[in-house]
Design an enzyme around this catalytic site. Sequence first.
Site, short mmCIF file in Angstrom:
data_model
loop_
_atom_site.label_atom_id
_atom_site.label_comp_id
_atom_site.label_asym_id
_atom_site.label_seq_id
_atom_site.Cartn_x
_atom_site.Cartn_y
_atom_site.Cartn_z
N GLU A 124 92.44 -35.88 70.98
CA GLU A 124 93.64 -35.56 71.78
C GLU A 124 94.92 -35.65 70.95
O GLU A 124 94.95 -36.28 69.89
CB GLU A 124 93.74 -36.50 72.99
CG GLU A 124 93.77 -37.97 72.61
CD GLU A 124 94.52 -38.86 73.58
OE1 GLU A 124 95.58 -38.47 74.08
OE2 GLU A 124 94.03 -39.98 73.82
N LYS B 94 92.66 -49.85 78.69
CA LYS B 94 93.63 -50.86 78.29
C LYS B 94 93.80 -51.93 79.35
O LYS B 94 93.82 -51.63 80.54
CB LYS B 94 94.99 -50.20 78.03
CG LYS B 94 95.07 -49.57 76.67
CD LYS B 94 96.38 -48.84 76.49
CE LYS B 94 96.50 -47.68 77.44
NZ LYS B 94 95.64 -46.56 77.17
#
Length: 302
Positions: free
Chosen positions: A23, A158
């Site tokens: 990405e 995360k």
Amino acid sequence: MKVQLAEDVRRAVVRGAPVVALESTIIAHGMPYPQNLDMAREVEDVVRKNGAIPATIAIIDGVLRAGLADGELEHFAKTGTTIPKVSTRDIPYIVARKVTGATTVASTMRLAAMAGIAVFATGGIGGAHREADTTFDISNDLHEFAISNVAVVTAGAKAILDLPLTLEILETNGVPVVGFATDEFPAFYSRASGIPVPMRLDTAAEVAAMMKAKWNLGLKGGIVVANPIPGADEIPSAEITPHITRALAEAKDQGIAGKNVTPFLLKRITEITAGRSLTANIALVMNNARVATEIAVAYAKG
Ligand code: PSU
Ligand code: MN
């Protein structure tokens, strides 16, 4: 073809040879310059050295692209956050205006699927933010997993997110979450989260077999391959948690919202940890690229 492929990517896709998508939001919004440029180059090297063709995905001058030239990686790295962060909803706006955008996990998955690329390595996927029950801040990434047939290798999610809620939403969307040689959903900077994964596989060949099983049955959507950060690179949860808590409080105080939340938190945690979180982030990206390449190689063997 809706997506313009670099020549080496095109040849590999046509032959059914292994390709790994990467990405561009992680370059423009996820890390500071020049570490982002080093990371973008090194992750492509890791894919090549392990036997696949890297395809960094982005939108450039309104064109959907898979496989960028080195000068283009440099442009994303140097221009950074002034390049718009493009999630799936933003694709038509960026294309119609013929401008340049950095693709998130969600939009990279969509473009990879359009291009015929089945494996994608990222750092960490987006998820349900803490307090999502009131803010409704749930990453489009989770929705995209219900749509695009791509296996995404991620270091869990995360710890700035609400991990149990993230896993619940993936379940609702019918998305398999596979622990790669782990029984726990990894927490990005840390290997452990205490949260079990619903299924576990220990080899790339097993993941490739599951991808085929899913898509041959006509079951639509992606697969989360949760791959923990290597032990030598991790920041234990007890150490990183107070920093995350502090960054979250600052984001709230400053009224940071919407698509700015994730980049803000990553940047603040890097500052608060004096770069330690950035080092860990880069290490886990490389580890994900290595595993993604093994999966792409096994998948291409048919
Ligand atoms: N994880 C990282 N670095 C990043 C991101 C995730 O370690 O830069 C980016 C990815 O592009 C992901 C996006 O798709 O953040 C999620 O943003 P949001 O929470 O706004 O959906
Ligand atoms: Mn969001």
